[in-house]
Every structure is written in C-alpha cells, then in structure tokens.
Design an enzyme around this catalytic site. Structure first.
Site, PDB file in Angstrom:
ATOM      1  CG  ASP A 133      -2.317   0.697   1.051  1.00 44.42           C
ATOM      2  OD1 ASP A 133      -2.282   1.649   0.579  1.00 44.42           O
ATOM      3  OD2 ASP A 133      -3.149  -0.096   1.478  1.00 44.42           O
TER       4      ASP A 133
ATOM      5  CG  ASP B  97      -4.184   5.967   1.121  1.00 41.16           C
ATOM      6  OD1 ASP B  97      -4.950   5.035   1.386  1.00 41.16           O
ATOM      7  OD2 ASP B  97      -3.784   6.862   1.426  1.00 41.16           O
TER       8      ASP B  97
ATOM      9  CD  GLU C  93      -8.599   5.185  -1.258  1.00 43.52           C
ATOM     10  OE1 GLU C  93      -9.437   4.867  -0.504  1.00 43.52           O
ATOM     11  OE2 GLU C  93      -7.499   5.953  -1.107  1.00 43.52           O
TER      12      GLU C  93
ATOM     13  CG  HIS D 103      -8.710  -0.561   4.675  1.00 44.28           C
ATOM     14  ND1 HIS D 103      -8.499  -0.502   3.163  1.00 44.28           N
ATOM     15  CD2 HIS D 103      -8.579   0.702   5.105  1.00 44.28           C
ATOM     16  CE1 HIS D 103      -8.201   0.515   2.866  1.00 44.28           C
ATOM     17  NE2 HIS D 103      -7.807   1.141   3.876  1.00 44.28           N
ATOM     18  CG  ASP D 104     -11.050   2.770   3.897  1.00 44.75           C
ATOM     19  OD1 ASP D 104     -10.409   3.056   5.008  1.00 44.75           O
ATOM     20  OD2 ASP D 104     -10.343   3.238   2.745  1.00 44.75           O
TER      21      ASP D 104
HETATM   22  C1  GLC Z   1      -7.298   5.856   2.183  1.00 40.97           C
HETATM   23  C2  GLC Z   1      -7.546   4.697   2.838  1.00 40.97           C
HETATM   24  C3  GLC Z   1      -7.912   5.160   4.197  1.00 40.97           C
HETATM   25  C4  GLC Z   1      -6.997   5.940   4.915  1.00 40.97           C
HETATM   26  C5  GLC Z   1      -6.828   7.285   4.033  1.00 40.97           C
HETATM   27  C6  GLC Z   1      -5.650   8.217   4.436  1.00 40.97           C
HETATM   28  O1  GLC Z   1      -8.659   6.405   2.014  1.00 40.97           O
HETATM   29  O2  GLC Z   1      -8.003   3.638   2.233  1.00 40.97           O
HETATM   30  O3  GLC Z   1      -8.079   4.015   5.196  1.00 40.97           O
HETATM   31  O4  GLC Z   1      -7.690   6.315   6.106  1.00 40.97           O
HETATM   32  O5  GLC Z   1      -6.627   7.015   2.737  1.00 40.97           O
HETATM   33  O6  GLC Z   1      -4.717   7.433   4.139  1.00 40.97           O
END
Ligand code: GLC
Ligand code: CA
Length: 561
Positions: A99, A196, A253, A324-325
């Site tokens: 990640d 991310d 993402e 995970h979100d």
């Molecule tokens: C992304 C991740 C999340 C995190 C955020 C800040 O959205 O998936 O879990 O809190 O970025 O890094």
C-alpha cells in the site's frame, strides 16, 4: 489494450495486517501471523496479497500515517519478517502488493520534523503563513484541513488527520524521494502497489473558499480537491520513473476521477494499470454516512455496469465489494438477508465474473457481517469519531448517529479475523485490539472449511472455476455488456471468440423469470446448441424453457448458448 497484461491471471486478496493473525500474543496481527496463514490463502486460490500499510507508523490511522517508508512497524514485525513473507508467499505462487501512501506522511516522519527548521524539507509539505486558517475546507476526518504550527503564525495542510500532513508534489526533491523508495521496494521483490488517496496529489488553489456544506461553515475537501488539473504531470513521472522500473501491478484508489480523465488513469498509456471506482460503492448515503439514501439493486447494477462500459475501451476494472474502509458486503448490500449463505454466494458471484481483476477482502470469503456497537467508545475508526461529533453538532439524536455508524463505520471490516471457535477466534491468545464479531463461534474459517456448502467452500470453487475452468479465457479476457432485466437481478453477457456467456444473479428473495437474449434463439442458431446450454449455477438446478430461464431466490446462473 494492445497486449494481454501479465497480471490478468491474478486474484488479489487484501489483508489488514492489524486484524489478520496475531503470532506473538499481543492482540495485534503481524507479518509472522500472515506467514502462518499462507497455506490457507493458497488453498483459497488467490495469487496476490495486497497488504494494507505495514510500515513504521504512530498508527493514528492504523498505518496510513507512515513515519518511515523503508521500515516495518515493530508491532507488525521486522524487515526480515517482510523478506520472509515475500519469499514464503512466492513459494506458494502468491505475490505481494504494498500500500503506497504518498499523498501524505505522518507528522512523525523525519521529513516533517526537519521541515520545521530546514528549508530544504519545508518544501516537502504545504506550509502557509498567516494568522488564520487560509480557507474553509474540511478535512476528511473532520475539522479544518489547516493545522496551526505551535508558537508561529503558520499553518500546514492535511487532507486527512492533522497527524497526516500532505506531501508537496510540486517539490522535485520530494518526488525523487518517493520514486527512489518505490524502486527500492521493487528491488525487494514486490509485485505491485495499491496507491492510496491518489487523486488528492495535486492541490487546488488554496485561496479558493467553498460554499459551506455543513453547520461548521466548512466545505468537504473531497468535493473539489480531487483530480485537480496538472495532477497528470506528477503521476506520469511516477509511472515512468517508478512503476516502470520493474514489472508491477498498480491500482489507484481513485475517488473522484472526472469521466473524461479515466483514459489518462488506466490503460496502455495510463498512470496506473487499474483503478478502484467508488461511485457504486457510495450509493447508500448522501453527503455523509449520517444521511443514508434509499437505493435499489437495479440502480446498483446499473452503476456497476456503467463503470464496466466506461472502462472497457481503455482497460480493465478493479472489481471489489469490500475493503478496510467499507462495511461488510453481506450487511451492506443484502441488508436483512445478510445471514443467508445463498444470498452471500450470489453477491460474490455477481461481481466475480465481471470483466476485470477480482479483489477480495479478508473475511469476505466467510460472509462476515457488520458488528453492532452500543456506544461511541466501542469504535476505533477516526471517521466514526468525526461523524459522531458532526452529528451532535447538527443536533442529531445520539441513537440515530450510532445507528448510522453501525451501518457504515470503517471498523466493520477491521474486526479480527475469526480462524476458529477458540476464545478470541484463534486470532490471538489475548484480548484483541478490537472486539471480535459476535458470530465467530459459528462463522469462522475452520468450521467453514469442513462444510462443502459453506461460503468459504463456494469461494474456493468459484475462484478455481474462473481462473482454471473451461470458460477461463472468456472470464479473464472477454468483453462485457449489460443484459436488461425487469427484476432485482444483475445481469450481463461475456464474450470471447466463439464463447458467449449469459450471467444472471438474482439478488432478491423472489423467484424470477429472465429472457435469454433473442439473437441466439432465432435463425442462424447452431443446431447442436438447441436446448443444450452449458450451465454453471448456485442453488437448485435452474429451469430453462425456450427463451426463458427461471431463477430461484438468490440464485446465480451462467449459461453458454
Ligand atoms: C485511504 C485509505 C484509508 C485512509 C486514507 C488516508 O482512503 O483507504 O483507510 O484512512 O486513505 O490515508
Ligand atoms: Ca502480534
């Protein structure tokens, strides 16, 4: 796409290290724990692990706040453990994807610490002088995006938590540091990166105030700070000098990519190989989780298919139900039917046979459901705390806020993995950092492994069928088109060479009737196909009659004609 990409055969499984398996009895999952469970993953049939961040971190956001990109968090293990994981996974045909959190670092990263005194590092972040917050943007985890530097008339910028200061990609030296780090990990044998929060990389003009969208007078940074003009320069450099250094699979993402920019993000010349699309994922709420929205399966299906059709000309989709979100997919998409294994199986099959790379999230293969928490103190997630505060500010009833968090909190996906029905689910010998799901005495990996009808057994068979079965080429490479349905059925066709597959997934508790598209039942149809469809299905043997197929409640059906 010009060539068939090497990664098209992969099935990616996301691990949230803190919650997967604790090997040393401190209640926190770790890398040795993952190594212990590699056989389980191999048996499931996945070929790549996306590891949520396991780098050194103060863990304010469970590792999404990195203080050293080239060190492993001590609670998760050591660099030797990481090397061992890469090696042991490799021996089982499993690759490791990391990640990459490069929109921000932790405020405990040495760059940020030095930035306070050394101009060379100051340019790595966004500092602005002034005696008040430079604009009215609200950070993703609540409050201003600006944090005052103690003792100075100066602020720094953070899209997320104040302990996650945004990196300044306008700085060529910062870009160099990140690219070198990417190459360093690739040299270690990493096979890819999930990148991310990447659409935030380029900042919008800080002097722009937004029209307030909440009682706090602020405006959500996400509503106009994403995919800002000029971001492509940085992402192109990252791809050219970083990702292209060795073969690797990159998945962005990518919240809020403007439709006309999709072709720049993915495909042959794109910044990434794949991107996660979130529009269909967020159809269950309005502006925040506090304000839920009514939605239907048909609407969801249309949104999923829209993403498919928009992606197809350029590349492949990154298909997912959970991460995970997100809440647990069974609870979110099946609502009252979350505990019905047949419904959970069809939910899984529906997205798994779409065009693109399938991603699954730990515990999804067991059909895990959301956890009900009774008070705000039982939550751990930063977003849940923020929305609790905001709900109170809006004058909402606390019970109502809790109900909303029980639908949407990021903690649902983060409860420790239930391996068996021992105390603490075999996840740990001691009380885990976050409470186990209530269902674990029955819903656990060991119990489901023994049961050929379980959701886990189904996932294993489904993965094998997609990756190795007779229609493999069509699933992996074939085109996709939506099929019309008047029901709560998500349906599409897949086509590759002389293989055409019709796929229906009945996401309702009613028996339904569907029409097999006409072009194959009329003239020109080959004799030997008549009445002789090949079938893959869940549930009872499906009835087919002429141009009609009849699906039982929650039934999946794939048919070749
Ligand atoms: C992304 C991740 C999340 C995190 C955020 C800040 O959205 O998936 O879990 O809190 O970025 O890094
Ligand atoms: Ca541990």
């Amino acid at each position: 796409m010009k060539n068939i990409p090497w990664w098209i055969n992969e099935v990616v499984y996301q691990i949230y290290p803190k919650s997967f398996k604790d090997s040393n009895g401190d209640g926190i999952g770790d890398l040795q724990g993952i190594i212990e469970k590699l056989d389980y993953l191999q048996e499931l049939g996945i070929t790549m692990i996306w590891l949520s961040p396991c780098f050194r971190s103060p863990m304010v956001d469970n590792g999404y706040d990195i203080s050293d990109y080239r060190a492993i968090a001590p609670e998760f293990g050591s660099m030797e453990d990481m090397d061992e994981l890469i090696r042991e996974a490799g021996e089982r045909g499993i690759k490791i994807m990391l990640d990459l959190v490069i929109n921000h670092s932790s405020d405990e990263h040495r760059w940020f610490i030095k930035a306070k005194t050394e101009p060379a590092y100051r340019e790595y972040y966004h500092f602005l002088e002034g005696d008040k917050e430079p604009n009215n943007w609200r950070s993703i985890f609540g409050g201003s995006v600006w944090e005052k530097v103690p003792g100075k008339d100066e602020y720094y910028y953070h899209t997320f938590h104040r302990k996650q200061p945004d990196l300044n990609w306008d700085s060529p030296s910062l870009r160099r540091e990140i690219i070198d780090m990417v190459r360093w990990w690739l040299d270690k044998g990493i096979a890819g990166f999930r990148v991310d929060a990447i659409t935030f990389l380029k900042k919008e003009d800080f002097s722009r105030n937004g029209i307030p969208d909440g009682v706090d007078g602020r405006v959500d940074v996400g509503s106009f700070g994403r995919d800002v003009e000029g971001i492509g320069d940085y992402l192109s450099q990252l791809r050219k000098e970083g990702f292209s250094y060795r073969p690797c699979l990159t998945v962005a993402e990518a919240y809020g990519v403007k439709e006309e920019n999709r072709k720049n993000y993915i495909g042959d010349e794109g910044y990434f190989d794949l991107m996660f699309d979130f529009e269909p994922t967020e159809l269950d709420f309005e502006d925040t989780w506090l304000h839920p929205r009514n939605w239907t399966i048909r609407e969801w299906g249309q949104q999923l298919m829209k993403v498919q059709m928009e992606t197809q000309p350029y590349g492949f989709c990154a298909n997912f139900l959970e991460n995970h979100d997100q809440p647990r997919a069974a609870s979110k998409y099946l609502r009252g039917n979350a505990h019905n294994p047949e419904a959970v199986k069809t939910l899984g099959a529906m997205y798994f046979f779409m065009r693109g790379l399938p991603f699954l999230y730990q515990g999804q293969e067991l059909g895990l459901v959301n956890f009900r928490r009774e008070k705000i103190e039982e939550f751990d997630d930063l977003s849940s705390y923020d929305l609790w505060e905001r709900g109170l500010e809006e004058g909402m009833d606390p019970d109502r806020i809790l109900a909303m968090l029980n639908l949407r909190s990021r903690d649902h996906g983060r409860t420790p993995f239930p391996w068996n029905n021992d105390r603490y689910g075999g996840f740990s010998q001691v009380r885990p950092w976050l409470a186990m799901t209530r269902e674990y005495p029955e819903a656990n990996a060991e119990a489901q492994k023994k049961d050929p009808e379980s959701i886990l057994s189904f996932y294993r068979e489904m993965i094998a069928f997609r990756q190795k079965g007779k229609w493999k080429d069509c699933f992996l490479l074939g085109s996709i088109a939506p099929l019309e349905s008047p029901n709560e059925v998500i349906a599409y066709s897949r086509e590759y060479g002389n293989i055409r597959l019709y796929c229906w997934f009945n996401l309702s508790d009613k028996p339904v009737e569907e029409t097999i598209p006409g072009d194959f039942s009329g003239e020109g149809k080959k004799e030997e196909d008549e009445g002789n469809p090949e079938i893959w299905h869940t549930g009872p043997w499906p009835r087919i009659s002429g141009e009609k197929v009849f699906l039982a409640p929650w039934q999946s059906l794939i048919l070749r004609r």
